[in-house]
Motif scaffolding. Structure first.
Motif, mmCIF file in Angstrom:
data_model
loop_
_atom_site.group_PDB
_atom_site.id
_atom_site.type_symbol
_atom_site.label_atom_id
_atom_site.label_comp_id
_atom_site.label_asym_id
_atom_site.label_seq_id
_atom_site.Cartn_x
_atom_site.Cartn_y
_atom_site.Cartn_z
ATOM 1 N N LEU A 147 1.401 -1.200 -0.088
ATOM 2 C CA LEU A 147 -0.184 -0.095 0.064
ATOM 3 C C LEU A 147 0.740 1.244 0.057
ATOM 4 O O LEU A 147 0.496 2.344 -0.819
ATOM 5 C CB LEU A 147 -0.565 -0.092 1.238
ATOM 6 C CG LEU A 147 -1.940 -0.722 1.133
ATOM 7 C CD1 LEU A 147 -3.076 -1.137 1.825
ATOM 8 C CD2 LEU A 147 -3.098 -0.489 -0.475
ATOM 9 N N VAL B 232 2.222 1.479 -3.531
ATOM 10 C CA VAL B 232 1.372 2.817 -4.327
ATOM 11 C C VAL B 232 1.121 3.674 -3.982
ATOM 12 O O VAL B 232 0.986 4.910 -5.100
ATOM 13 C CB VAL B 232 0.161 1.952 -4.177
ATOM 14 C CG1 VAL B 232 -1.467 2.569 -4.682
ATOM 15 C CG2 VAL B 232 -0.169 0.238 -4.698
ATOM 16 N N GLN C 181 2.434 7.412 -7.028
ATOM 17 C CA GLN C 181 1.752 8.070 -7.285
ATOM 18 C C GLN C 181 1.806 9.755 -8.028
ATOM 19 O O GLN C 181 1.110 10.905 -7.399
ATOM 20 C CB GLN C 181 0.617 8.608 -6.094
ATOM 21 C CG GLN C 181 -0.633 7.315 -5.964
ATOM 22 C CD GLN C 181 -1.020 6.545 -6.954
ATOM 23 O OE1 GLN C 181 -1.698 6.946 -7.781
ATOM 24 N NE2 GLN C 181 -0.788 5.295 -6.957
ATOM 25 N N THR D 73 -8.988 1.472 -11.494
ATOM 26 C CA THR D 73 -7.846 1.598 -10.827
ATOM 27 C C THR D 73 -7.446 0.721 -10.158
ATOM 28 O O THR D 73 -6.088 -0.316 -10.498
ATOM 29 C CB THR D 73 -6.614 3.114 -9.926
ATOM 30 O OG1 THR D 73 -7.368 3.749 -10.507
ATOM 31 C CG2 THR D 73 -5.595 3.278 -9.984
ATOM 32 N N TRP D 74 -7.988 0.205 -8.942
ATOM 33 C CA TRP D 74 -8.209 -0.681 -7.726
ATOM 34 C C TRP D 74 -7.946 -2.266 -8.212
ATOM 35 O O TRP D 74 -6.609 -2.873 -7.976
ATOM 36 C CB TRP D 74 -8.657 -0.126 -6.670
ATOM 37 C CG TRP D 74 -10.703 -0.931 -7.472
ATOM 38 C CD1 TRP D 74 -11.004 -0.110 -7.599
ATOM 39 C CD2 TRP D 74 -10.580 -2.137 -7.173
ATOM 40 N NE1 TRP D 74 -12.417 0.311 -8.381
ATOM 41 C CE2 TRP D 74 -12.513 -1.911 -7.644
ATOM 42 C CE3 TRP D 74 -10.479 -4.148 -6.415
ATOM 43 C CZ2 TRP D 74 -12.619 -2.730 -7.762
ATOM 44 C CZ3 TRP D 74 -11.401 -4.172 -7.087
ATOM 45 C CH2 TRP D 74 -12.462 -4.403 -8.037
ATOM 46 N N ARG D 75 -9.134 -2.342 -9.330
ATOM 47 C CA ARG D 75 -8.596 -3.521 -9.981
ATOM 48 C C ARG D 75 -7.890 -3.908 -10.703
ATOM 49 O O ARG D 75 -7.109 -5.251 -11.110
ATOM 50 C CB ARG D 75 -10.675 -2.973 -11.273
ATOM 51 C CG ARG D 75 -10.588 -4.528 -11.760
ATOM 52 C CD ARG D 75 -11.155 -5.591 -10.463
ATOM 53 N NE ARG D 75 -11.231 -6.693 -11.368
ATOM 54 C CZ ARG D 75 -11.664 -7.768 -11.707
ATOM 55 N NH1 ARG D 75 -12.754 -7.686 -12.198
ATOM 56 N NH2 ARG D 75 -11.676 -9.148 -12.386
ATOM 57 N N TYR E 177 -4.451 -2.322 -10.502
ATOM 58 C CA TYR E 177 -3.722 -3.238 -9.056
ATOM 59 C C TYR E 177 -3.494 -4.347 -8.716
ATOM 60 O O TYR E 177 -2.820 -4.925 -9.307
ATOM 61 C CB TYR E 177 -3.278 -2.030 -8.036
ATOM 62 C CG TYR E 177 -2.875 -0.779 -8.352
ATOM 63 C CD1 TYR E 177 -1.567 -1.171 -8.173
ATOM 64 C CD2 TYR E 177 -2.843 0.233 -8.338
ATOM 65 C CE1 TYR E 177 -0.323 0.054 -8.737
ATOM 66 C CE2 TYR E 177 -2.162 1.266 -8.430
ATOM 67 C CZ TYR E 177 -1.450 1.100 -8.487
ATOM 68 O OH TYR E 177 -0.564 2.498 -8.448
ATOM 69 N N LEU E 178 -4.645 -4.518 -8.404
ATOM 70 C CA LEU E 178 -5.008 -6.002 -8.214
ATOM 71 C C LEU E 178 -4.971 -7.741 -9.164
ATOM 72 O O LEU E 178 -4.673 -8.566 -8.926
ATOM 73 C CB LEU E 178 -6.724 -6.054 -7.610
ATOM 74 C CG LEU E 178 -7.115 -7.262 -6.210
ATOM 75 C CD1 LEU E 178 -5.810 -6.304 -5.332
ATOM 76 C CD2 LEU E 178 -8.410 -7.090 -5.767
ATOM 77 N N ARG F 89 -8.516 13.377 -3.681
ATOM 78 C CA ARG F 89 -7.295 11.769 -3.666
ATOM 79 C C ARG F 89 -5.793 12.344 -3.698
ATOM 80 O O ARG F 89 -5.488 11.697 -2.514
ATOM 81 C CB ARG F 89 -7.412 11.734 -5.399
ATOM 82 C CG ARG F 89 -6.437 10.655 -5.695
ATOM 83 C CD ARG F 89 -7.087 10.124 -7.049
ATOM 84 N NE ARG F 89 -5.268 9.219 -7.896
ATOM 85 C CZ ARG F 89 -4.518 9.964 -8.199
ATOM 86 N NH1 ARG F 89 -4.144 11.218 -8.219
ATOM 87 N NH2 ARG F 89 -3.268 9.227 -8.558
#
Lengths: 313, 311
Positions: free
Chosen positions: A108, A111, A115, A217-219, A221-222, B34
Motif C-alpha cells: 500500500l 502504491v 502516485q 485503478t484498484w482493479r 492493481y489487483l 485524492r
C-alpha cells in the motif's frame, strides 16, 4: 587432455574422485586457489556444520558432544517441552501476522509512493531509516515507549485519559503484538522499497491499456499489476519469511521472552539450551527443526524459480 | 483570432493540430481530494516511523525527575547532555561501569576488518565465478546462495567448536571469521552480478596480452568496481555493526560489541532504571548505521535491494 582424463577416470576404479582431483590441479589453478575460501565455507560451514548438527541432534550430548545415539529421543523431549511448543506457536502467530502486514502495508505504501507525489525522497528516507537500525535498538526504543508507567500508557493517563490501556509488554496475551509493532516499524520500509521497484518496473503501456478499457485503478492493481509483480512478491515473501524464522535479537531486547514464557521463540530456545542450560543435543534438535521450517519455505520457491525454466544449466 | 477559429472548424486535421499544441501535463490543482487522502495517509505513516526517533532524542536530553512526571511527548524543559556522558563513560552493564565506549571500540575493531576481509574475498569469488569458471564452480555458488537461508543457529555450535580448535574462540578474530563466512553469500552474489555486467572483451584483451589471474583482478577489475565496493561496504558496515548473535556467542565478555553492551546496560536488573541514559546509549549505538544511511542515500537502497536481486 580433458577427454583423456575423463576416459582414465571412467576406466579407473577411483572414478569421480580421480577426475575431481585431476581437474582441481590441471585447470585454472590460481582461480581455484582464489576461490578456496568460498569452497571451504561451502564445504565446511554450510554443508559440514549443517550435517554435524543434524547428526548430533540424534545423540544425548549434554555439556560436550558425545556419540551415544538415542534416536528421536531429543525430538520427543522437544515436543513434550511446554516452552518449545509455546515458542513454535508464537513464531507461527507472529510470522503469519508479520508476513501479512509487512506485505500489505509495504504494498500500500509503495502504491501511494508511486502516485507521482512530491517529497518522495523525504518519505522514502523516513520510512526506510528504521531498517538501518539493529533489532536491539528497535527493541529497546519500543520497550521504553511501551513502558506501562512512564511510556505511552502513563503519558495518556497523566494527560487525563485515565482509562487508557496499552500494557502489551506485561500482558501475556498481547505481548506478541508488541513485538509485531516493533518488527513492522523496522521492516515495512524495506518491503515498500522492493515493491516500489517492482511497480516502477511495470510498463507504462499496461496502465494506458487498462485506462482505455475503463478498468478502475484498484482493479488494475489487483488483477494486472500484482500478478505482473510476481517475482518481486515472491522475493519479498522469501526474505521476510526467512527473517521471521531467525527472529531472536528483537525478542531479547524487547521482552526477553517474557512475561513468563509468553514471547519465547525457537531461536532463543536453541541459544538457551546450547549455551545456557548445557544440553547441546536438545538445542541441536531444536535448530534442526528451524532448518526444516526454512526448507519448507525455500524448496518450493527454489523449485518455482529455478526448476521449471531450465535456463540455469 | 477569428482566423484560428475558421481553421479549426475547417477540418479534422486542423483540429488535431490544435490538440497537439495543447499537449503536456494538465495543470491540476494541488489540493484534490485524492491527493489529500494520499498525503494524509503518508503523513500518518511517517508519524509512526518518526515517533520512536523523537522519543529517543527527547528522552535522552531529559533529567530523571522530568521523566518521572510521565509525559513521553513533551520536549525536554532543561535540555542536558549528562545522560549522554554517562551512557558513554560510566553506565553499568552488570559487570563493569565503563559505559558504552569499550563496546564502541570493540565494534569498530570488529567491523573494519570484517568488512574489508569479507569484501575482498567476495570480490575475488565473484571474479573467479564469472571470468575463470572451473568445474563445479557453479555448484559451489548455488550451495553458497542456498546456504544463506540456513538459520545461523544450525551452524552455531559446530562453529564454536571449530573456532575453539583454532584457538580463537572468545576473541575478536572469531567474530571476524564468522562475519566473513556469513557475509560471503550475499557479497559474492553482488560482485558476481557486477562482474557479469562488465564487457567481457576487456578481460579477453588483457588475457591475450598475457596478464594472469591476479594481475587482471588488481589492475582491471578492481579499479572498475568502485561503485559496487561502496554498495558492499554500506551493506557490511550496517550489517556487522547491528549484529548481536555472533557478538554475544563468539567475542567473549571482554570484546562484546556495542549492541551486546547496550542490551546489557538497558536490560540489567540492578538499580533503578535510568531511561535517559538508556535512550542516549540506544541512539549512540544506532548512530553509526544511521550516519551511513543518511550519507549514502540512494546507494543504501541499492545495497539492500541487491539482497533481493537474484543471479
Amino acid at each position: 587432455m580433458a577427454d583423456m582424463t575423463v576416459e582414465q577416470a571412467r576406466k579407473g576404479g577411483a572414478g569421480s574422485l580421480t577426475r575431481f582431483l585431476r581437474n582441481i590441479f590441471l585447470r585454472n589453478l590460481s582461480a581455484k586457489i582464489a576461490a578456496a575460501p568460498m569452497m571451504a565455507t561451502v564445504l565446511v560451514v554450510f554443508v559440514g556444520c549443517t550435517i554435524w548438527t543434524i547428526w548430533y541432534s540424534f545423540t544425548n550430548s549434554r555439556l560436550l558432544p558425545s556419540g551415544d545415539f538415542v534416536g528421536f529421543e531429543q525430538y520427543q523431549r522437544l515436543f513434550a517441552t511446554r516452552r518449545w511448543n509455546v515458542s513454535v506457536t508464537n513464531l507461527v502467530t507472529y510470522g503469519a501476522f508479520s508476513l501479512v502486514f509487512t506485505m500489505v502495508f509495504g504494498f500500500l505504501l509503495a502504491v501511494l509512493m508511486d502516485q507521482k507525489i512530491r517529497f518522495e525522497n523525504a518519505f522514502r528516507t523516513i520510512m526506510l531509516y528504521p531498517f538501518a537500525l539493529s533489532f536491539i535498538v528497535t527493541g529497546l526504543v519500543w520497550q521504553w515507549i511501551m513502558n506501562p508507567s512512564l511510556g505511552l500508557q502513563g503519558t495518556m493517563r497523566n494527560l487525563g485519559w485515565t482509562g487508557f490501556t496499552f500494557d502489551w509488554l506485561t500482558n501475556p496475551r498481547m505481548v506478541l503484538y508488541a513485538l509485531l509493532i516493533a518488527g513492522l516499524w523496522q521492516g515495512v520500509g524495506f518491503v515498500m522499497i522492493l515493491m516500489l521497484a517492482g511497480l516502477r518496473g511495470i510498463d507504462g503501456e499496461i496502465w494506458k491499456a487498462a485506462r482505455v478499457d475503463g478498468i478502475p485503478t484498484w482493479r488494475t492493481y489487483l488483477s494486472i499489476v500484482l500478478p505482473m509483480m510476481r517475482g518481486v512478491l515472491v522475493t519479498a515473501v522469501v526474505l521476510v519469511g526467512s527473517g521471521i524464522v531467525r527472529l531472536y535479537d528483537l525478542v531479547v531486547a524487547l521482552t526477553d521472552g517474557g512475561p513468563g514464557i509468553a514471547s519465547e521463540v525457537p531461536a532463543k530456545y536453541v541459544y538457551n539450551y546450547m549455551f545456557g542450560a548445557g544440553n547441546i543435543a536438545q538445542g541441536l534438535a531444536a535448530s534442526t527443526m528451524m532448518l526444516l521450517t526454512v526448507m519448507i519455505i525455500i524448496i518450493p520457491w527454489a523449485y518455482l524459480e529455478f526448476g521449471g525454466k531450465g535456463n540455469r544449466k | 483570432m477569428s482566423q484560428t477559429a475558421t481553421i479549426s472548424s475547417a477540418g479534422p486535421t486542423a483540429s488535431q493540430d490544435a490538440r497537439v499544441e495543447a499537449r503536456g501535463p494538465r495543470p491540476t490543482p494541488f489540493f484534490t481530494p485524492r491527493k489529500i487522502v494520499i498525503y494524509s495517509i503518508l503523513f500518518f505513516a511517517c508519524l509512526y516511523f518518526l515517533f520512536p526517533l523523537y522519543v529517543m532524542i527527547t528522552t535522552s536530553f531529559k533529567t530523571m525527575p522530568e521523566i518521572r512526571w510521565g509525559n513521553i511527548f513533551a520536549p525536554p524543559i532543561e535540555p542536558t547532555g549528562e545522560a549522554w556522558i554517562k551512557a558513554w563513560t560510566s553506565a553499568c552493564t552488570g559487570l563493569t561501569c565503563q559505559g558504552l565506549s569499550p563496546g564502541f571500540w570493540n565494534s569498530v575493531k570488529i567491523t573494519v576488518p570484517s568488512t574489508l576481509v569479507s569484501i575482498f574475498i567476495a570480490a575475488v569469488n565473484g571474479y573467479a565465478l564469472i571470468n575463470w569458471r572451473f568445474k563445479g564452480s557453479e555448484i559451489f555458488f548455488t550451495i553458497l546462495i542456498f546456504g544463506s537461508f540456513i538459520p545461523y543457529q544450525v551452524m552455531l555450535y559446530p562453529l564454536v567448536m571449530i573456532t575453539r580448535e583454532l584457538g580463537i574462540f572468545g576473541s575478536l578474530w572469531a567474530v571476524i571469521l564468522v562475519h566473513t563466512i556469513f557475509g560471503m553469500p550475499i557479497l559474492t552474489l553482488l560482485f558476481r552480478n557486477y562482474f557479469a555486467s562488465l564487457p567481457v572483451e576487456l578481460f579477453k584483451a588483457a588475457r591475450v596480452d598475457g596478464a594472469g589471474f591476479w594481475r587482471i583482478f588488481f589492475e582491471i577489475m578492481l579499479p572498475m568496481s568502485l561503485p559496487i565496493f561502496v554498495v558492499a561496504m554500506i551493506l557490511q558496515i550496517t550489517g556487522i555493526w547491528n549484529d548481536f548473535l555472533f557478538g554475544v556467542v563468539f567475542a567473549g565478555t571482554q570484546n562484546y560489541p556495542m549492541t551486546v553492551q547496550l542490551n546489557n546496560i538497558v536490560n540489567s536488573v540492578q538499580g533503578s532504571p535510568e531511561y535517559n541514559v538508556n535512550m542516549a546509549a540506544t541512539i549512540l549505538t544506532g548512530l553509526v548505521p544511521l550516519i551511513v544511511y543518511f550519507v549514502s542515500g540512494r546507494l543504501f537502497v541499492r545495497g539492500i535491494a541487491a539482497g533481493a536481486v537474484k543471479g
